[in-house]
Design a protein around this motif. Structure first.
Motif, short mmCIF file in Angstrom:
data_model
loop_
_atom_site.label_atom_id
_atom_site.label_comp_id
_atom_site.label_asym_id
_atom_site.label_seq_id
_atom_site.Cartn_x
_atom_site.Cartn_y
_atom_site.Cartn_z
N ASN A 1 0.81 -1.22 0.00
CA ASN A 1 0.00 0.00 0.00
C ASN A 1 0.85 1.26 0.00
O ASN A 1 0.91 2.02 0.97
CB ASN A 1 -0.95 -0.02 1.20
N ARG A 2 1.51 1.49 -1.10
CA ARG A 2 2.28 2.70 -1.34
C ARG A 2 1.92 3.24 -2.72
O ARG A 2 1.55 2.47 -3.62
CB ARG A 2 3.78 2.42 -1.27
N PRO A 3 2.03 4.55 -2.93
CA PRO A 3 1.69 5.10 -4.25
C PRO A 3 2.60 4.59 -5.36
O PRO A 3 2.21 4.55 -6.52
CB PRO A 3 1.83 6.62 -4.05
N LEU A 4 3.83 4.22 -4.99
CA LEU A 4 4.73 3.52 -5.91
C LEU A 4 5.14 2.24 -5.20
O LEU A 4 5.98 2.25 -4.30
CB LEU A 4 5.96 4.37 -6.25
N ASP A 5 4.52 1.14 -5.60
CA ASP A 5 4.72 -0.16 -4.95
C ASP A 5 5.89 -0.86 -5.64
O ASP A 5 5.80 -1.26 -6.80
CB ASP A 5 3.43 -0.98 -5.08
N LEU A 6 7.00 -1.02 -4.90
CA LEU A 6 8.19 -1.63 -5.46
C LEU A 6 8.33 -3.11 -5.13
O LEU A 6 9.30 -3.75 -5.55
CB LEU A 6 9.44 -0.89 -4.98
N LEU A 7 7.37 -3.67 -4.39
CA LEU A 7 7.48 -5.08 -4.03
C LEU A 7 7.50 -6.00 -5.26
O LEU A 7 8.28 -6.96 -5.29
CB LEU A 7 6.36 -5.47 -3.08
N PRO A 8 6.66 -5.79 -6.27
CA PRO A 8 6.75 -6.68 -7.45
C PRO A 8 8.12 -6.65 -8.12
O PRO A 8 8.65 -7.69 -8.52
CB PRO A 8 5.66 -6.15 -8.38
N LEU A 9 8.70 -5.46 -8.24
CA LEU A 9 10.02 -5.34 -8.86
C LEU A 9 11.09 -6.00 -8.00
O LEU A 9 11.92 -6.77 -8.51
CB LEU A 9 10.36 -3.86 -9.06
N PHE A 10 11.07 -5.74 -6.71
CA PHE A 10 12.08 -6.33 -5.84
C PHE A 10 11.91 -7.85 -5.73
O PHE A 10 12.90 -8.58 -5.58
CB PHE A 10 12.04 -5.68 -4.47
N ALA A 11 10.68 -8.34 -5.82
CA ALA A 11 10.47 -9.79 -5.83
C ALA A 11 10.99 -10.40 -7.11
O ALA A 11 11.44 -11.56 -7.12
CB ALA A 11 8.98 -10.11 -5.65
N GLU A 12 10.95 -9.67 -8.21
CA GLU A 12 11.53 -10.13 -9.46
C GLU A 12 13.05 -10.26 -9.33
O GLU A 12 13.66 -11.20 -9.86
CB GLU A 12 11.20 -9.15 -10.58
N ILE A 13 13.66 -9.33 -8.60
CA ILE A 13 15.11 -9.32 -8.45
C ILE A 13 15.58 -10.33 -7.41
O ILE A 13 16.57 -11.05 -7.61
CB ILE A 13 15.58 -7.90 -8.07
N ASP A 14 14.88 -10.40 -6.26
CA ASP A 14 15.28 -11.28 -5.16
C ASP A 14 14.02 -11.75 -4.45
O ASP A 14 13.65 -11.24 -3.39
CB ASP A 14 16.20 -10.53 -4.20
N ARG A 15 13.39 -12.74 -5.03
CA ARG A 15 12.11 -13.22 -4.52
C ARG A 15 12.21 -13.70 -3.07
O ARG A 15 11.36 -13.37 -2.24
CB ARG A 15 11.59 -14.36 -5.41
N ASP A 16 13.22 -14.47 -2.75
CA ASP A 16 13.32 -15.03 -1.40
C ASP A 16 13.43 -13.93 -0.35
O ASP A 16 12.82 -14.03 0.73
CB ASP A 16 14.52 -15.97 -1.30
N ARG A 17 14.17 -12.88 -0.66
CA ARG A 17 14.35 -11.79 0.31
C ARG A 17 13.02 -11.09 0.57
O ARG A 17 12.68 -10.78 1.72
CB ARG A 17 15.39 -10.80 -0.22
N VAL A 18 12.27 -10.83 -0.48
CA VAL A 18 10.99 -10.14 -0.31
C VAL A 18 9.98 -11.04 0.40
O VAL A 18 9.28 -10.61 1.33
CB VAL A 18 10.44 -9.69 -1.68
N MET A 19 9.90 -12.30 0.01
CA MET A 19 8.91 -13.19 0.60
C MET A 19 9.24 -13.57 2.04
O MET A 19 8.36 -14.04 2.77
CB MET A 19 8.77 -14.45 -0.26
#
Length: 330
Positions: A231-249
């Protein structure tokens, strides 16, 4: 009205292809069937109905468009589990009737949504033509009712996966946030909703500090520390999950809702689809100003230093200039 879409300073994706964009339009006042037919008339394909809550337009020029009632509990039919606990077991006929009733009732406050597949940036005028057709057919947007906190979401393919490029985008966005809210006249219902909560001040000051040049691991960790949410106006979780999925999850985020993709998920704009003078170019050109600021290192550093000198205050001449620059493209 002819929409003018501003060119981005970085037109290529990481592999050298032209960058693409995914568009999500939320609205009310128009049936899913009509929305799907409008998509097919512009992009071809065939319509496949998946019940009262979901319709797809398959085999278009660019892939599958999803046309749906944007309520996960309905699309996943989770309500059936609750009914079974109450001893209610529906047959196919009863289930179909209930779904039609639920779709009609929920459609008053839950957005109907078109989720377009990624398309080249040059296709934006055609998406805008589809938007204009929906407007003429009676689609209602953000300001049609107090409860309609409907939005437009853009998924802009990145130019680079390098930490330096992503950092410049983040810094430009937090600086431009107030100008984007002002020029976009972001609806009160949306600003009060949890979906586009602004970045916390501590994070903004952290990324704007002079010399902030993290590697990708530190950039992701800093983001997750301050923003463990979509819930941010620019949600970077999809991009960061693309780069390092395990870290985000591994972080306390909404894991089931994070879809890894090499894109910047821009969630801020209203969807003013019922206004004949509004076009997709308005929110897109606001985004374009973010990238142009990110591409101008001297201007970016000057604005960051000004912000840090006056924490908690508007950026004065910078904000006024940005608002004017964005409006020049209307």
């Amino acid at each position: 009205m002819t929409a003018r879409f501003r060119e981005l300073p970085w037109p290529e994706a990481p592999d050298g292809r032209p960058r693409r964009i995914g568009v999500e339009l939320e609205m009310a006042g128009i049936p899913l069937e009509t929305m799907a037919e409008t998509v097919r008339n512009e992009f071809g394909g065939r319509i496949e109905t998946g019940g009262a809550f979901l319709t797809r337009v398959l085999d278009t020029e660019f892939g599958t468009f999803e046309v749906e009632l944007d309520a996960l509990v309905l699309k996943d039919r989770r309500y059936r589990e609750h009914l079974k606990r109450l001893g209610v077991d529906l047959d196919d006929q009863d289930s179909a009737a209930l779904e039609r009733w639920l779709a009609g009732a929920a459609g008053r406050i839950v957005p109907h949504e078109i989720v377009a597949p990624p398309v080249p940036l040059g296709v934006l005028p055609r998406l805008d033509r589809m938007r204009a057709t929906l407007q003429r057919q009676g689609a209602q947007g953000t300001q049609a009712a107090l409860l309609y906190a409907f939005g437009l979401q853009l998924n802009i393919e990145v130019h680079s996966l390098d930490a330096a490029w992503i950092t410049s985008i983040v810094r430009a966005f937090v600086l431009l946030y107030e100008a984007l809210v002002k020029v976009g006249e972001i609806d009160l219902a949306r600003r009060l909703s949890p979906y586009i909560r602004p970045f916390p001040g501590g994070y903004v000051r952290h990324v704007l500090q002079s010399g902030y040049a993290p590697d990708i691991t530190r950039l992701i960790d800093d983001y997750l520390e301050h923003n463990p949410t979509r819930n941010r106006p620019l949600d970077l979780l999809p991009l960061f999950a693309e780069i390092d999925r395990d870290r985000v999850m591994a972080a306390p985020v909404e894991r089931s809702l994070v879809k890894p993709r090499p894109a910047l998920h821009y969630r801020l704009p209203n969807c003013e689809i019922d206004d004949p003078n509004w076009t997709l170019a308005r929110p897109f050109n606001g985004w374009a100003e973010v990238e142009h600021l990110a591409a101008d290192r001297d201007r970016l550093e000057a604005a960051a230093a000004e912000y840090l000198r006056r924490p908690g205050q508007a950026l004065g001449q910078f904000t006024d200039d940005w608002v004017r620059r964005i409006r020049d493209w209307f």
